[in-house]
Design a protein around this motif. Structure first.
Motif, short mmCIF file in Angstrom:
data_model
loop_
_atom_site.label_atom_id
_atom_site.label_comp_id
_atom_site.label_asym_id
_atom_site.label_seq_id
_atom_site.Cartn_x
_atom_site.Cartn_y
_atom_site.Cartn_z
N GLY A 86 0.78 -1.23 0.00
CA GLY A 86 0.00 0.00 0.00
C GLY A 86 0.81 1.28 0.00
O GLY A 86 0.27 2.36 0.16
N GLU A 116 -0.24 7.29 -4.38
CA GLU A 116 -1.71 7.35 -4.38
C GLU A 116 -2.34 6.06 -3.88
O GLU A 116 -3.50 5.77 -4.19
N GLY A 117 -1.60 5.26 -3.12
CA GLY A 117 -2.14 4.03 -2.55
C GLY A 117 -2.36 2.91 -3.55
O GLY A 117 -3.04 1.94 -3.26
N ALA A 118 -1.77 3.06 -4.73
CA ALA A 118 -1.94 2.05 -5.78
C ALA A 118 -1.40 0.69 -5.32
O ALA A 118 -0.51 0.63 -4.48
N CYS A 119 -1.94 -0.36 -5.90
CA CYS A 119 -1.38 -1.69 -5.71
C CYS A 119 0.07 -1.63 -6.19
O CYS A 119 0.35 -1.14 -7.29
N TYR A 122 1.64 -0.69 -9.84
CA TYR A 122 2.56 0.45 -9.93
C TYR A 122 3.86 0.04 -10.64
O TYR A 122 4.33 0.73 -11.55
N THR A 171 -7.84 -0.78 -8.05
CA THR A 171 -6.43 -0.53 -8.35
C THR A 171 -5.63 -0.15 -7.12
O THR A 171 -4.41 -0.10 -7.16
N LYS A 172 -6.29 0.13 -6.02
CA LYS A 172 -5.61 0.57 -4.80
C LYS A 172 -5.49 -0.58 -3.81
O LYS A 172 -6.43 -1.36 -3.62
N CYS A 173 -4.35 -0.65 -3.17
CA CYS A 173 -4.10 -1.72 -2.20
C CYS A 173 -5.16 -1.72 -1.11
O CYS A 173 -5.66 -2.77 -0.72
#
Length: 119
Positions: free
Chosen positions: A54, A58-61, A65, A90-92
């Motif tokens: 995380g 931007e908290g992306a996976c 990323y 798409t975010k962790c």
């Protein structure tokens, strides 16, 4: 690709063997599948050490990323491919706590997206 094995397979195995986090695993798989030596691939993976769990921008996976960093000109296509396999996430913080898909599947999915670009 110059390697017989797919990025997805190499990345998934690296992650399953607990050799690195999700982002590191994708960077490693991409490096190996595109002809880099073991040492070069480990070095590439190390550059992504701080982006798993995380911690990607931007908290992306982290796996997504890393894939996008490997092929920045195709970032949008990679994300679209990833979204389809991760229930539009798409975010962790969307994926992990809600058990959308396991982290190892995120790694494999990001690798599959990269493999798809190379076909």
């Amino acid at each position: 690709m110059t390697n017989e094995k797919a990025i997805a397979e190499i990345s998934k195995n690296f992650h399953a063997e607990h050799r690195g986090n999700c982002a590191m695993s994708v960077a490693y798989g991409y490096a190996r599948a595109t002809g880099k030596s073991e040492a070069e691939a480990v070095e590439a993976a190390e550059m992504f050490r701080n982006f798993g769990g995380g911690r990607a921008p931007e908290g992306a996976c982290g796996a997504l990323y890393a894939a996008k960093m490997m092929q920045p000109d195709h970032a949008e296509s990679l994300e679209d491919f990833f979204r389809r396999g991760a229930k539009n996430c798409t975010k962790c913080k969307e994926i992990r706590p809600n058990a959308v898909i396991p982290c190892n599947r995120c790694v494999e999915l990001a690798g599959e997206a990269l493999d798809f670009l190379n076909k």
